[in-house]
Every structure is written in structure tokens, then in C-alpha cells.
Design a protein around this motif. Structure first.
Motif, mmCIF file in Angstrom:
data_model
loop_
_atom_site.group_PDB
_atom_site.id
_atom_site.type_symbol
_atom_site.label_atom_id
_atom_site.label_comp_id
_atom_site.label_asym_id
_atom_site.label_seq_id
_atom_site.Cartn_x
_atom_site.Cartn_y
_atom_site.Cartn_z
ATOM 1 N N GLY A 112 14.353 52.025 52.592
ATOM 2 C CA GLY A 112 14.449 53.401 52.123
ATOM 3 C C GLY A 112 15.062 54.322 53.160
ATOM 4 N N ASP A 113 14.701 54.136 54.430
ATOM 5 C CA ASP A 113 15.322 54.909 55.510
ATOM 6 C C ASP A 113 16.807 54.575 55.635
ATOM 7 O OD1 ASP A 113 12.896 56.209 56.511
ATOM 8 O OD2 ASP A 113 12.296 54.195 57.134
ATOM 9 N N ALA A 114 17.145 53.313 55.395
ATOM 10 C CA ALA A 114 18.547 52.901 55.490
ATOM 11 C C ALA A 114 19.396 53.563 54.416
ATOM 12 C CB ALA A 114 18.646 51.384 55.374
ATOM 13 N N VAL A 115 18.820 53.798 53.239
ATOM 14 C CA VAL A 115 19.572 54.467 52.177
ATOM 15 C C VAL A 115 19.984 55.861 52.640
ATOM 16 C CG1 VAL A 115 19.459 55.397 49.837
ATOM 17 C CG2 VAL A 115 18.478 53.145 50.327
ATOM 18 N N GLU A 116 19.041 56.602 53.228
ATOM 19 C CA GLU A 116 19.354 57.939 53.728
ATOM 20 C C GLU A 116 20.431 57.884 54.797
ATOM 21 O OE1 GLU A 116 16.992 61.978 55.142
ATOM 22 O OE2 GLU A 116 15.982 60.042 55.308
ATOM 23 N N ARG A 117 20.376 56.887 55.668
ATOM 24 C CA ARG A 117 21.379 56.791 56.722
ATOM 25 C C ARG A 117 22.740 56.391 56.141
ATOM 26 N NH1 ARG A 117 20.038 59.559 59.192
ATOM 27 N NH2 ARG A 117 18.227 58.776 60.316
ATOM 28 N N MET A 118 22.752 55.512 55.154
ATOM 29 C CA MET A 118 24.011 55.130 54.510
ATOM 30 C C MET A 118 24.654 56.327 53.818
ATOM 31 S SD MET A 118 24.724 51.829 54.997
ATOM 32 C CE MET A 118 25.811 51.372 53.651
ATOM 33 N N GLU A 119 23.849 57.173 53.194
ATOM 34 C CA GLU A 119 24.377 58.384 52.560
ATOM 35 C C GLU A 119 24.972 59.327 53.610
ATOM 36 O OE1 GLU A 119 21.399 58.617 48.670
ATOM 37 O OE2 GLU A 119 20.856 59.637 50.552
ATOM 38 N N GLN A 120 24.311 59.413 54.745
ATOM 39 C CA GLN A 120 24.824 60.267 55.819
ATOM 40 C C GLN A 120 26.161 59.738 56.336
ATOM 41 O OE1 GLN A 120 22.725 60.396 59.732
ATOM 42 N NE2 GLN A 120 22.480 62.581 59.280
ATOM 43 N N PHE A 121 26.287 58.429 56.473
ATOM 44 C CA PHE A 121 27.540 57.864 56.965
ATOM 45 C C PHE A 121 28.661 58.009 55.946
ATOM 46 C CE2 PHE A 121 25.464 56.364 60.651
ATOM 47 C CZ PHE A 121 26.454 56.000 61.533
ATOM 48 N N ALA A 122 28.340 57.928 54.660
ATOM 49 C CA ALA A 122 29.359 58.157 53.642
ATOM 50 C C ALA A 122 29.915 59.569 53.770
ATOM 51 C CB ALA A 122 28.773 57.930 52.252
ATOM 52 N N LYS A 123 29.038 60.527 53.995
ATOM 53 C CA LYS A 123 29.469 61.918 54.188
ATOM 54 C C LYS A 123 30.279 62.047 55.473
ATOM 55 C CE LYS A 123 27.603 66.602 54.715
ATOM 56 N NZ LYS A 123 26.351 67.408 54.772
ATOM 57 N N LEU A 124 29.859 61.366 56.521
ATOM 58 C CA LEU A 124 30.557 61.421 57.797
ATOM 59 C C LEU A 124 31.994 60.930 57.656
ATOM 60 C CD1 LEU A 124 30.450 61.725 60.934
ATOM 61 C CD2 LEU A 124 29.654 59.361 61.008
ATOM 62 N N TYR A 125 32.183 59.793 56.978
ATOM 63 C CA TYR A 125 33.521 59.242 56.847
ATOM 64 C C TYR A 125 34.418 60.085 55.960
ATOM 65 C CZ TYR A 125 32.495 55.012 59.433
ATOM 66 O OH TYR A 125 32.201 54.132 60.429
ATOM 67 N N LYS A 126 33.849 60.784 55.005
ATOM 68 C CA LYS A 126 34.673 61.633 54.152
ATOM 69 C C LYS A 126 35.298 62.776 54.941
ATOM 70 C CE LYS A 126 32.717 60.694 49.605
ATOM 71 N NZ LYS A 126 31.980 61.233 48.435
ATOM 72 N N THR A 127 34.681 63.157 56.065
ATOM 73 C CA THR A 127 35.293 64.180 56.911
ATOM 74 C C THR A 127 36.543 63.646 57.603
ATOM 75 O OG1 THR A 127 34.066 63.628 58.937
ATOM 76 C CG2 THR A 127 33.005 65.131 57.381
ATOM 77 N N PHE A 128 36.646 62.317 57.692
ATOM 78 C CA PHE A 128 37.808 61.685 58.328
ATOM 79 C C PHE A 128 38.860 61.280 57.300
ATOM 80 C CE2 PHE A 128 39.702 57.533 59.577
ATOM 81 C CZ PHE A 128 40.495 57.970 60.608
ATOM 82 N N ASP A 129 38.400 60.783 56.167
ATOM 83 C CA ASP A 129 39.319 60.206 55.207
ATOM 84 C C ASP A 129 38.732 60.332 53.812
ATOM 85 O OD1 ASP A 129 40.867 56.890 54.867
ATOM 86 O OD2 ASP A 129 40.987 58.683 53.638
ATOM 87 N N SER A 130 39.293 61.219 53.007
ATOM 88 C CA SER A 130 38.754 61.440 51.665
ATOM 89 C C SER A 130 38.920 60.220 50.771
ATOM 90 C CB SER A 130 39.443 62.644 51.021
ATOM 91 O OG SER A 130 40.846 62.395 50.889
ATOM 92 N N GLU A 131 39.722 59.262 51.228
ATOM 93 C CA GLU A 131 39.924 58.049 50.445
ATOM 94 C C GLU A 131 38.951 56.941 50.822
ATOM 95 O OE1 GLU A 131 42.138 57.946 47.952
ATOM 96 O OE2 GLU A 131 42.464 60.063 48.431
ATOM 97 N N TRP A 132 38.049 57.240 51.787
ATOM 98 C CA TRP A 132 37.134 56.199 52.263
ATOM 99 C C TRP A 132 36.315 55.632 51.116
ATOM 100 C CZ3 TRP A 132 36.853 54.364 57.245
ATOM 101 C CH2 TRP A 132 35.845 53.444 57.492
ATOM 102 N N GLU A 133 36.258 54.325 51.014
ATOM 103 C CA GLU A 133 35.498 53.694 49.937
ATOM 104 C C GLU A 133 34.006 53.842 50.184
ATOM 105 O OE1 GLU A 133 34.723 49.316 47.894
ATOM 106 O OE2 GLU A 133 36.074 49.515 49.596
ATOM 107 N N THR A 134 33.281 54.382 49.218
ATOM 108 C CA THR A 134 31.824 54.529 49.331
ATOM 109 C C THR A 134 31.143 53.720 48.246
ATOM 110 O OG1 THR A 134 31.863 56.525 47.989
ATOM 111 C CG2 THR A 134 32.035 56.802 50.373
#
Length: 392
Positions: A370-392
Motif C-alpha cells: 500500500g505504501d508502494a502504491v503511493e510512492r509509485m503515484e508520486q513517481f508517475a507525477k515526477l516523470y510527467k514534469t520531465f516528459d509528458s509522454e512518459w508511460e504510466t
């Protein structure tokens, strides 16, 4: 109580990365591990590979050998499946056991995409799981949490970190780890090493409420090094190797002022020669904490450093700087360094299972899927700041 029956995935006689043999197996075969767990199965890429691992590590002949995740998932004599493989195969290994209702211990990152995160966890009992974010139960972060709770530096106003992924060269990948430069795999220093750090930092200070970030690819082409450290060609790299992040911490964390700022700088590769590989400042109203690590900046393990990892405080009233120290628990000292914090994850989970799987006692928590889900969501947001095409 009957032991928790474990299937270990990724214990290999020839693996490029030896985390299963260095961190998991020593605890499971120790007297502490055997008090709670029994290793009953291995899963590898084939049955013959699992049999080879049994022979290499002198495991009991009763340990079953599997080459198929679905076959393992159907084994009623397995309670906990421990996944130690490359992240892009985590889902195909773990998903059958998740559907079968087995408990899972998955190394970080959880899986390779956010979509698969949701697919994996939609039917799971998230509490009945472990994610390998062992920094949360490591001695230094636990000591920092205690110091903040005691008011050692008053109320925390801000924090800043400068960290380096110095387990790999600045402009090269070792043979066998070139996938670190393939963003589709999602198993690379930004996700793994920096991900561990961001997790335990937020466990100490509280979650980021919002943040801004900049990432950069500084080495789009990297050398490939053989076992002797010689360059044997090149590979492309489409993974960011620099991250600069700053944001506000979520309100309501005890000992942290509302609106406190967290600033993080991470760069893959060595730091300036002679400098620490990791420096973390926590600035408060009465003093400032400083954590320094000379070796691999990743503080999830605190092992095999060539100089001490230190916690110092600058007391504003006395204007003195003191070393505050930290210590692992006595039982952990009997384990190899890499197994100490992994062992703590196993210990906390086992106590919960043996206690009837009720409410988790304060101070005995462990990171779950459950904690990993929150961290994965945070990383998806982080990568979108770099590349809007990042696969999530």
C-alpha cells in the motif's frame, strides 16, 4: 506457531545482482529467520536454474524448484512469495500469487508502470505484504525520527539533501546493467537508489504535498564496462541522471512547521572527489541536524562504509556541534550488513502475523505494498514534469 513458508524468487547461481543471496538468504537461514520462517521453494527462470541455485547455496533437498510463476502460485504450501528480480518482470511473477491470495514481499520498485501497480493491487490484502523500502526501518532514519520527536532541534522549518548515486560510474554502465539506461524497464538509479532515499526522507519528515522538479539526461550515450572495468562499446541512455526537486511538506506532521520546504538534489555517478556521497540537513528553530555518509549515498543499508555514517547537531543556544550517534539492534549485528534492515522488515511482519494479523502497534510498522502504491503515484507525477509522454 507454524513458520511462515517462503518462496524466494531470483536466488540465482549466476545473477548480475546478488540482493537475494546477500540480503534475504542470510536472514532466512539465520536463527532469527528460522524462528519465524521456513524456506520451502525457489522460483527462477527455469526449474533447472532453481535447482542450480539450491546446489550453489547448499539448500535442503526438500526446497521445491519452480520455473513457472503460475505453478508456484498454485502451491498450497507457500505463504509468502519474495520477489527479487528485475523490476520489469515483477508483475508477471507476482500477479498469479496475488490472485491466489498469497502474501507478497516485493523489492522496490513495485512494478514497472503505474497501470500495472493498480492491476497488481486491486485484489490484494495490502497490509498482508511487504515492499522493500527498508530505509524506513533503518537505524539512522529511526534515530532522526526520535530526535525530532524529542524536540532536539525544536520545530523543523526546512530540510535539504545533496545525494549521489555513486554505486555506478558517471558515464558508464557495467555489463549486465545496461538496462539502467532503458526507461521502459523503470529500474534505474532515479527509481531505485533515489527512490529509496525519497521514501525514508518522507517517512521521517512527512509526505510532500506538492513539488516542482527538473530532470536532465547528462550522458545520453554511455560506455559499457566489462568485469575488468574496460570499455567494451557503448549504449544509449534515455533515463534522466540528474534530479532537482523542491516542494512543501504536507501539513499536520508533529514537529514539522506547516509549509516546511524540502529540497533534494540527486545526480547519478560519483560526487566531487573527497566530498561525502550524501549530506542531509534538517533545520529547526533550536538547532540543525546533519547526516553525512561517505560511501554509497543510499542509506537503506548502512553497511561496508569506509568511514562512519554520522548524525551531528548544531545547537544554536550553545553554538556547539555534537555527534549524536546511532546504533542497530543487537540481534542485527549477527547478520551481514546488507541483511540487517531486510531482516527488520521480516521481523516486524512476522510479529504481526504471529500476533493474529490485528492492529499494527505504533513503532512496529513496516512498509507495505500500500505504501508502494503511493510512492509509485508520486513517481508517475515526477516523470510527467520531465516528459509528458512518459508511460504510466
Amino acid at each position: 506457531m507454524a513458520p511462515i513458508r517462503v518462496a524466494l524468487v531470483g536466488l540465482s547461481a549466476s545473477a548480475k545482482v546478488s540482493w537475494a543471496s546477500d540480503a534475504h538468504l542470510p536472514y532466512l537461514l539465520s536463527r532469527y529467520g528460522k524462528a519465524h520462517y521456513k524456506l520451502v521453494a525457489l522460483l527462477n527462470s527455469s526449474v533447472s536454474a532453481a535447482e542450480a541455485a539450491k546446489k550453489t547455496y547448499n539448500l535442503d533437498s526438500s526446497v521445491k524448484a519452480y520455473g513457472d510463476p503460475a505453478a508456484l502460485a498454485s502451491d498450497p504450501d507457500v505463504d509468502l512469495v519474495v520477489v527479487n528480480t528485475r523490476v520489469d518482470v515483477h508483475f508477471q511473477i507476482a500477479e498469479p500469487s496475488a490472485r491466489a491470495g498469497k502474501a507478497l514481499f516485493i523489492e522496490w520498485p513495485l512494478v514497472d508502470t503505474l497501470a500495472r501497480t493498480y492491476d497488481l493491487t486491486k485484489t490484494m490484502n495490502l497490509q498482508n505484504s511487504i515492499i522493500g523500502l527498508q530505509g524506513r526501518v533503518s537505524a539512522v532514519p529511526l534515530r532522526l525520527k526520535a530526535l525530532i520527536a524529542q524536540g532536539t532541534i525544536g520545530t523543523v522549518l526546512s530540510s535539504d539533501i545533496r545525494a549521489f548515486g555513486n554505486l555506478i560510474p558517471r558515464d558508464a554502465f557495467p555489463e549486465g546493467l545496461t538496462y539502467f539506461g532503458d526507461r521502459k524497464v523503470n529500474g534505474h538509479p532515479i527509481n531505485i537508489a533515489n527512490g529509496h532515499m525519497l521514501d525514508y526522507v518522507q517517512d521521517v519528515l512527512g509526505e510532500l504535498e506538492d513539488f516542482q522538479a527538473n530532470m536532465q539526461i547528462q550522458w545520453p550515450e554511455r560506455k559499457v564496462l566489462n568485469a575488468a572495468g574496460e570499455a567494451k562499446g557503448t549504449c544509449t541512455n534515455d533515463v534522466p541522471d540528474l534530479l532537482a526537486l523542491h516542494g512543501k511538506l504536507r501539513k499536520g506532521k508533529a514537529g514539522i512547521v506547516d509549509g516546511a520546504t524540502l529540497s533534494v538534489f540527486f545526480r547519478s555517478g560519483p560526487q566531487f572527489k573527497g566530498d561525502p556521497g550524501f549530506v542531509w540537513h534538517i533545520y529547526g528553530t533550536k538547532g540543525e541536524l546533519k547526516v553525512s555518509a561517505p560511501g554509497p549515498y543510499i542509506m537503506a543499508d548502512f553497511y561496508a562504509y569506509d568511514a562512519p555514517v554520522t548524525i551531528e547537531v548544531h545547537d544554536f543556544q550553545s553554538d556547539e556541534v555534537r555527534d549524536l550517534g546511532w546504533e542497530v539492534e543487537d540481534w542485527q549485528k549477527e547478520l551481514p550488513g546488507k541483511a540487517r534492515n531486510i531482516g527488520m522488515l521480516y521481523e516486524r511482519y512476522a510479529k504481526w502475523v504471529e500476533g493474529g494479523k490485528g492492529e499494527v502497534k505504533e513503532g512496529k510498522e513496516w512498509p507495505t505494498v500500500g505504501d508502494a502504491v503511493e510512492r509509485m503515484e508520486q513517481f508517475a507525477k515526477l516523470y510527467k514534469t520531465f516528459d509528458s509522454e512518459w508511460e504510466t
